[in-house]
Design a protein around this motif. Sequence first.
Motif, PDB file in Angstrom:
ATOM      1  N   ASN A  85     -54.769 -21.309  10.976  1.00 38.90           N
ATOM      2  CA  ASN A  85     -54.582 -21.044   9.547  1.00 38.90           C
ATOM      3  C   ASN A  85     -54.846 -22.303   8.730  1.00 38.90           C
ATOM      4  N   ASN A 105     -51.696 -12.351   4.063  1.00 39.30           N
ATOM      5  CA  ASN A 105     -51.653 -13.819   4.043  1.00 39.30           C
ATOM      6  C   ASN A 105     -50.345 -14.357   3.470  1.00 39.30           C
ATOM      7  N   PHE A 123     -58.552 -13.740   8.378  1.00 38.87           N
ATOM      8  CA  PHE A 123     -57.630 -14.491   9.223  1.00 38.87           C
ATOM      9  C   PHE A 123     -57.139 -13.657  10.400  1.00 38.87           C
TER      10      PHE A 123
END
Length: 442
Positions: free
Chosen positions: A23, A56, A354
């Motif tokens: 991340n 997120n 992600f």
Amino acid sequence: MGEEKYLGGKGYQWYKHYARFMNRHLMYRVEYIGKENLPALGEPCMIVSNHQNCANDPLNLLLGLENESHPYVIARGNVFSWHKLITKFFLWLGMLPAFRLDFEGQESLSKNAETIRISGGKMLEGNRLIMYPEGTHQDKHWLGDFSFGYTRLAFETAARDGFAHNIKIVPSAHHYADYFEPGVDVVIRFGQPISLSDYYELYKTKPRTAQRQVNELVRKQIEDMMLDIRDLEHYDDIDWLRQSEVNVQRDNVHCTKALSAQLEADKRLVEGLKAKDEHFWAEVREIREEEERLGITERDIINKKSWGVTLLSILAQIILLPLWIVSLYPNIFHYNIQRLLLKTDKMYTNSWRFVVPVVVGMPFFFILTVLVCGLAWGLWWQSALWMLLAVWPLSEFALREWKWMKATWRNVRLLKVESGKRKVESLMMKRKQLFEKLKDII
């Protein structure tokens, strides 16, 4: 869901290290402010936040908290129906389902009692619980309506415990420099904890009043910590202004480049713009739309490079092209798979960028590469070592090179537009006159 404990053992901690590294280097540079406001580990604590960027938001919170802790987060119930293995993985991570009338239907609401029981129990055990009372992510920098689900959960948990523990609610707020680009800055603030024990007596006689008073305190703190643009009629114009040359001129923000400083300046700008009339907004819209017609942005104008520098950039990119092509494996899948998966909700973009690579893509391509190289050439440990050492720097290079290419192309377009001098000179004059009117705010 039964009596499963969902405890985070060594495997969870190792996975958290891995996810935090990916991340930090692929998606976000997160600045955490006010972590000292969080109660000590082991104290019952609920973190309540605005919801700006889909998955997120909880990921950045989960990965930013101490590694020895195992936070839990209430998530949309429909994602737990995709597949049994995915459901088990989500539960292992600490995700618990919340079922809503608008998404999962009336018949699913009865399942929330189990989630309330388990999540409340985890909170009493000392695990932090993360909740998003807006119920869904927004697509703008503004705060939606709150439901009282989080206050109900907190007070009902305290009541089941005989009000023996002081459950604390910590307001939190996210702010993103950009919703859709990877590798950008994010600010996460934690506010002052609110002790529910101060409202236990009121809750015993007037539960709704106690919930309403706590909700008002939580919402006020979140509003004060985030960029909350309430003027949705002029939202696009306000958003354009705050990212324009004004952003460079005010408060020496261009020197610090800290997103937290830009956030405070943005909040003052938005507050000052409330006094502007429709004539002002018509001017802003005219300039913004003219820039769109010319295909240029404020950032392009501010960061403009000469033809000489631009041609050198193009030459360097041609020289680096073979390395960039090599770096596309497997990163082209990681950064573009969301184009195949996304349908209508653009706010899922970075979640897929992600979640898909970290949870599925990178482990899959690691195993695939080792298998192919091992079976074809016998290079088992060599290919494994190569993937371990090269995956991050090549990912970083692939992303940065692509951003450089896009910036160079935008600069070429700006230089071509500038060849029609009168158009650009007229636009620059209008912008100068507009910014003169903003001096009282700047």
